[in-house]
Design a protein around this motif. Structure first.
Motif, PDB file in Angstrom:
ATOM      1  N   PRO A 127     -22.196  72.755 -60.971  1.00 14.26           N
ATOM      2  CA  PRO A 127     -23.110  72.245 -62.004  1.00 14.26           C
ATOM      3  C   PRO A 127     -23.417  70.515 -61.385  1.00 14.26           C
ATOM      4  CG  PRO A 127     -20.405  71.355 -62.398  1.00 14.26           C
ATOM      5  CD  PRO A 127     -21.079  72.395 -61.076  1.00 14.26           C
ATOM      6  N   THR A 128     -22.929  69.911 -60.298  1.00 21.11           N
ATOM      7  CA  THR A 128     -23.309  68.382 -59.887  1.00 21.11           C
ATOM      8  C   THR A 128     -22.214  68.556 -58.825  1.00 21.11           C
ATOM      9  OG1 THR A 128     -22.376  66.299 -60.359  1.00 21.11           O
ATOM     10  CG2 THR A 128     -21.140  67.688 -61.530  1.00 21.11           C
ATOM     11  N   ASN A 129     -22.607  66.996 -57.988  1.00 24.54           N
ATOM     12  CA  ASN A 129     -22.656  66.725 -57.065  1.00 24.54           C
ATOM     13  C   ASN A 129     -20.961  66.496 -56.057  1.00 24.54           C
ATOM     14  OD1 ASN A 129     -24.774  68.481 -56.332  1.00 24.54           O
ATOM     15  ND2 ASN A 129     -24.036  68.649 -54.407  1.00 24.54           N
ATOM     16  N   GLU A 130     -20.574  65.580 -56.936  1.00 25.54           N
ATOM     17  CA  GLU A 130     -19.582  64.209 -56.758  1.00 25.54           C
ATOM     18  C   GLU A 130     -18.240  64.388 -55.091  1.00 25.54           C
ATOM     19  OE1 GLU A 130     -20.650  64.823 -60.159  1.00 25.54           O
ATOM     20  OE2 GLU A 130     -21.553  63.236 -60.635  1.00 25.54           O
ATOM     21  N   GLU A 131     -18.003  65.931 -55.745  1.00 21.37           N
ATOM     22  CA  GLU A 131     -16.783  66.016 -55.214  1.00 21.37           C
ATOM     23  C   GLU A 131     -17.313  66.459 -53.180  1.00 21.37           C
ATOM     24  OE1 GLU A 131     -17.357  67.028 -58.038  1.00 21.37           O
ATOM     25  OE2 GLU A 131     -15.243  66.986 -59.031  1.00 21.37           O
ATOM     26  N   PHE A 162     -26.892  74.601 -62.013  1.00 21.33           N
ATOM     27  CA  PHE A 162     -26.181  75.318 -62.952  1.00 21.33           C
ATOM     28  C   PHE A 162     -24.962  75.312 -64.014  1.00 21.33           C
ATOM     29  CE2 PHE A 162     -26.190  78.535 -65.628  1.00 21.33           C
ATOM     30  CZ  PHE A 162     -26.557  80.058 -64.923  1.00 21.33           C
ATOM     31  N   ARG A 163     -25.834  74.902 -65.497  1.00 20.93           N
ATOM     32  CA  ARG A 163     -24.623  74.495 -66.175  1.00 20.93           C
ATOM     33  C   ARG A 163     -25.004  76.241 -67.160  1.00 20.93           C
ATOM     34  NH1 ARG A 163     -25.103  68.040 -66.767  1.00 20.93           N
ATOM     35  NH2 ARG A 163     -24.373  67.917 -64.202  1.00 20.93           N
ATOM     36  N   ASP A 164     -23.932  76.491 -67.356  1.00 21.36           N
ATOM     37  CA  ASP A 164     -23.844  77.721 -68.164  1.00 21.36           C
ATOM     38  C   ASP A 164     -24.461  77.026 -69.827  1.00 21.36           C
ATOM     39  OD1 ASP A 164     -24.524  80.244 -69.084  1.00 21.36           O
ATOM     40  OD2 ASP A 164     -22.891  81.250 -68.713  1.00 21.36           O
ATOM     41  N   GLU A 165     -25.058  76.730 -69.807  1.00 21.82           N
ATOM     42  CA  GLU A 165     -24.589  75.919 -71.435  1.00 21.82           C
ATOM     43  C   GLU A 165     -24.721  77.106 -73.294  1.00 21.82           C
ATOM     44  OE1 GLU A 165     -25.930  72.400 -72.543  1.00 21.82           O
ATOM     45  OE2 GLU A 165     -26.340  72.026 -70.312  1.00 21.82           O
ATOM     46  N   VAL A 166     -24.415  76.516 -73.688  1.00 24.73           N
ATOM     47  CA  VAL A 166     -23.867  77.658 -75.100  1.00 24.73           C
ATOM     48  C   VAL A 166     -24.837  78.068 -75.284  1.00 24.73           C
ATOM     49  CG1 VAL A 166     -21.995  77.916 -77.103  1.00 24.73           C
ATOM     50  CG2 VAL A 166     -22.144  74.995 -75.682  1.00 24.73           C
ATOM     51  N   VAL A 187     -36.996  74.317 -70.756  1.00 28.06           N
ATOM     52  CA  VAL A 187     -36.863  73.421 -69.674  1.00 28.06           C
ATOM     53  C   VAL A 187     -36.089  71.894 -70.257  1.00 28.06           C
ATOM     54  CG1 VAL A 187     -38.368  74.031 -68.454  1.00 28.06           C
ATOM     55  CG2 VAL A 187     -38.718  71.874 -69.277  1.00 28.06           C
ATOM     56  N   MET A 188     -35.975  71.701 -71.082  1.00 24.30           N
ATOM     57  CA  MET A 188     -34.992  71.053 -71.789  1.00 24.30           C
ATOM     58  C   MET A 188     -33.936  70.600 -71.981  1.00 24.30           C
ATOM     59  SD  MET A 188     -37.093  68.039 -73.086  1.00 24.30           S
ATOM     60  CE  MET A 188     -38.161  67.906 -74.011  1.00 24.30           C
ATOM     61  N   ARG A 189     -33.009  72.146 -71.978  1.00 23.92           N
ATOM     62  CA  ARG A 189     -32.205  72.311 -72.142  1.00 23.92           C
ATOM     63  C   ARG A 189     -31.446  73.589 -71.182  1.00 23.92           C
ATOM     64  NH1 ARG A 189     -27.171  70.228 -73.077  1.00 23.92           N
ATOM     65  NH2 ARG A 189     -28.315  68.684 -74.272  1.00 23.92           N
ATOM     66  N   GLY A 190     -32.013  73.826 -70.259  1.00 23.10           N
ATOM     67  CA  GLY A 190     -31.929  74.727 -69.132  1.00 23.10           C
ATOM     68  C   GLY A 190     -30.332  75.245 -68.566  1.00 23.10           C
ATOM     69  N   ARG A 191     -30.538  76.644 -68.295  1.00 23.42           N
ATOM     70  CA  ARG A 191     -29.400  76.796 -67.120  1.00 23.42           C
ATOM     71  C   ARG A 191     -29.489  77.029 -66.034  1.00 23.42           C
ATOM     72  NH1 ARG A 191     -25.676  81.688 -68.632  1.00 23.42           N
ATOM     73  NH2 ARG A 191     -28.575  82.869 -68.147  1.00 23.42           N
ATOM     74  N   ILE A 247     -34.864  62.109 -76.308  1.00 17.23           N
ATOM     75  CA  ILE A 247     -34.801  62.358 -74.618  1.00 17.23           C
ATOM     76  C   ILE A 247     -34.126  62.157 -73.926  1.00 17.23           C
ATOM     77  CG2 ILE A 247     -35.442  64.428 -73.507  1.00 17.23           C
ATOM     78  CD1 ILE A 247     -38.193  64.450 -75.446  1.00 17.23           C
ATOM     79  N   GLU A 248     -32.380  62.601 -74.018  1.00 14.84           N
ATOM     80  CA  GLU A 248     -32.027  62.421 -72.332  1.00 14.84           C
ATOM     81  C   GLU A 248     -32.351  62.150 -71.423  1.00 14.84           C
ATOM     82  OE1 GLU A 248     -27.660  62.502 -71.767  1.00 14.84           O
ATOM     83  OE2 GLU A 248     -28.504  62.588 -69.782  1.00 14.84           O
ATOM     84  N   VAL A 249     -33.054  61.759 -70.027  1.00 13.54           N
ATOM     85  CA  VAL A 249     -33.716  61.968 -68.891  1.00 13.54           C
ATOM     86  C   VAL A 249     -33.358  61.351 -68.251  1.00 13.54           C
ATOM     87  CG1 VAL A 249     -35.966  62.498 -70.068  1.00 13.54           C
ATOM     88  CG2 VAL A 249     -35.858  60.160 -69.066  1.00 13.54           C
ATOM     89  N   GLY A 250     -32.223  60.663 -68.396  1.00 12.95           N
ATOM     90  CA  GLY A 250     -31.545  60.136 -67.188  1.00 12.95           C
ATOM     91  C   GLY A 250     -30.039  59.685 -67.494  1.00 12.95           C
ATOM     92  N   HIS A 251     -28.974  59.240 -66.590  1.00  6.59           N
ATOM     93  CA  HIS A 251     -27.830  59.241 -67.203  1.00  6.59           C
ATOM     94  C   HIS A 251     -27.058  58.672 -65.182  1.00  6.59           C
ATOM     95  CE1 HIS A 251     -24.380  59.672 -69.491  1.00  6.59           C
ATOM     96  NE2 HIS A 251     -23.588  59.163 -69.178  1.00  6.59           N
ATOM     97  N   ILE A 252     -26.380  57.248 -65.460  1.00  6.44           N
ATOM     98  CA  ILE A 252     -26.201  56.594 -64.342  1.00  6.44           C
ATOM     99  C   ILE A 252     -24.446  56.600 -64.949  1.00  6.44           C
ATOM    100  CG2 ILE A 252     -28.221  56.142 -63.337  1.00  6.44           C
ATOM    101  CD1 ILE A 252     -27.713  53.151 -64.272  1.00  6.44           C
ATOM    102  N   VAL A 278     -31.361  62.199 -62.586  1.00  3.96           N
ATOM    103  CA  VAL A 278     -32.031  62.411 -63.440  1.00  3.96           C
ATOM    104  C   VAL A 278     -32.835  63.562 -63.753  1.00  3.96           C
ATOM    105  CG1 VAL A 278     -34.913  61.594 -63.099  1.00  3.96           C
ATOM    106  CG2 VAL A 278     -33.769  60.099 -62.896  1.00  3.96           C
ATOM    107  N   GLY A 279     -32.755  64.572 -64.606  1.00  3.33           N
ATOM    108  CA  GLY A 279     -33.324  65.339 -65.226  1.00  3.33           C
ATOM    109  C   GLY A 279     -34.634  65.573 -64.642  1.00  3.33           C
ATOM    110  N   VAL A 280     -34.982  65.963 -63.802  1.00  7.48           N
ATOM    111  CA  VAL A 280     -36.403  66.324 -63.004  1.00  7.48           C
ATOM    112  C   VAL A 280     -37.012  67.401 -64.107  1.00  7.48           C
ATOM    113  CG1 VAL A 280     -38.173  67.310 -60.363  1.00  7.48           C
ATOM    114  CG2 VAL A 280     -35.799  65.116 -60.675  1.00  7.48           C
TER     115      VAL A 280
END
Ligand code: P5A
Length: 434
Positions: free
Chosen positions: A108-112, A139-143, A149-153, A276-281, A313-315
């Motif tokens: 779901p993300t790659n920090e580790e 992949f995020r198994d959104e509820v 594509v705005m809130r995809g899995r 619409i949140e398109v980026g988050h830092i 960024v949510g491409v």
């Protein structure tokens, strides 16, 4: 590209399962198809736009000094146990065993992962600072996957990770990404509002979200109208003073705004809109370098944990956001920078030999001049061709009809304004080659 050979399954009817305009238009214009809840196939036209968005994101990351790599989508649970996030992440994480029964997950993300890659390679302060990024599926198994594509899995994200020796360096890396984001969104014709954000599961105390204003956005925002007055040119030449100016202006999500007892914005300047949140830092310091055991030797010979940040960024989400910001009743109006083709060439009368050979010839010349053209050479009514071109939103339309052909004239229409002009073939070619 000849439309007769292309794969463009447009839909006349509005799909019943789509609620917001961008989702409807993405389905109707043949950009995407859903294959499972929150999972989409990118059809040829949609893929072209996705690549264009990706390219702008990449160019701005490179310009900011970030270095591209590519990490895998599938990760080992062990990595996440080290940071303590394997249990903390919850049901949004898609987990599965491999044939040996080892626990795996779809990232779901790659920090580790990036921290581990970094720690195997870097020993000294001389290797810092660095910012690494990749553009990879998540992949995020959104509820509640929704709005296409705005809130995809499954979705495409650009995620960058910065490593610095100290807090000051981390803030400089954060600012460099901030500038990159302002430029990235401005180049896509978007006005992005930076919002001071709570950090949630990523961690840290310094964080901003970038929102595109749209009635269909999932977040409710309160902000100072002065934010909207920052011009595109200013954003394109953004530097630290632009950041200071923007972050000095008030912008909050509703829940945060509700906690503020004394809003500093005079009522006549306070705006409330959805975004619409398109980026988050995020700048989160040593959270992952500590837990993953990453340390480097500083100039004095002491071991220190690098100060890190991560930048998303949510491409794929951006495609929806761009359409929300740029469409009309007839369909999508692509900004030039992300349009799948620059020109749509329409032969009004496929059954007329003169029209067909004039259109074929013009298509050949456009192709030779390197102008990205979608040529509607199908045996269809003119009206249907116009409707399709308007729906798919290419910036320029060139129309060839029997009357014009006799006089050696084509019609050039701008999708955004509807403005039309009649031009000789030569001046049309010259105009498009500008
Ligand atoms: C920052 C990069 C992170 O994951 N880790 C690496 C940090 N941040 S984030 O805010 O959770 O996500 C970054 C951006 O990804 C987009 N996004 C989505 N797009 C489509 N569908 C989803 N389900 C989805 N979830 C997140 C957003 O644009 C977000 O800002």
């Amino acid at each position: 590209m000849r439309l007769s050979r292309y794969f463009l399954p447009v839909m006349k009817e509005t799909p019943a399962d789509a609620q917001i305009v961008s989702h409807k238009l993405m389905l109707r214009a043949g950009l995407i198809r859903q294959t499972a809840a929150g999972i989409y196939a990118w059809l040829p036209l949609g893929l072209r736009v996705l690549k264009k968005i990706e390219r702008i994101v990449r160019e701005e990351q490179d310009r900011a000094g970030a270095v591209e790599l590519l990490m895998p989508t599938v990760q080992s649970a062990d990595l996440w146990r080290q940071s303590g996030r394997f249990d903390a992440y919850g049901p949004e994480m898609l987990r599965f065993p491999d044939r040996h029964g080892r626990e795996m997950l779809y990232g779901p993300t790659n920090e580790e992962m990036i921290t581990t890659i970094f720690l195997e390679a870097v020993r000294s302060y001389r290797d810092l600072p660095r910012t690494l990024y990749h553009i990879q599926w998540k992949f995020r198994d959104e509820v509640r996957p929704r709005f296409g594509v705005m809130r995809g899995r499954e979705f495409l994200m650009k995620d960058a990770y910065s490593f610095d020796l100290d807090d000051e360096g981390m803030r400089a890396s954060y600012e460099a990404m901030f500038v990159a984001y302002l430029r990235t969104f401005a180049r896509m014709g978007l006005q992005a509002v930076p919002v001071r954000a709570p950090t949630g599961p990523i961690g840290g105390d310094l964080s901003h979200e970038f929102h595109i204003l749209a009635d269909t956005g999932e977040s409710a925002l309160f902000y100072d109208a002065a934010i909207e007055e920052v011009s595109r040119d200013e954003l394109l030449s953004a530097d630290t003073s632009t950041i200071a100016r923007l972050t000095g202006l008030y912008a909050m999500e509703e829940e945060e705004h509700a906690k503020v007892s004394d809003c500093p914005v005079p009522p006549e300047r306070l705006r409330s809109r959805r975004g619409i949140e398109v980026g988050h830092i995020f700048a989160f310091g040593s959270k992952y370098s500590k837990s993953m055991g990453l340390s480097v030797q500083n100039a004095e010979g002491a071991q220190v944990h690098p100060q890190m940040g991560s930048y998303g960024v949510g491409v794929s989400r951006l495609m929806g956001a761009i359409i929300e910001a740029s469409h009309d009743e007839a369909g999508i109006v692509w900004p030039d920078s992300v349009a799948p083709f620059r020109v749509g060439l329409i032969n009004m009368r496929a059954d007329d030999g003169n029209c067909a050979s004039a259109a074929d010839e013009l298509y050949g010349r456009l192709r030779d001049a390197g102008i990205d053209t979608l040529y509607d050479d199908r045996d269809e009514r003119g009206g249907a061709k116009f409707a399709t071109m308007d729906l798919i939103g290419l910036p320029l339309q060139l129309v060839i009809g029997p009357k014009g052909v006799e006089k050696g004239i084509v019609e050039l229409k701008r999708r955004a304004t509807g403005e039309r002009e009649e031009l000789s073939l030569e001046s049309a070619m010259a105009r498009l080659s500008e």
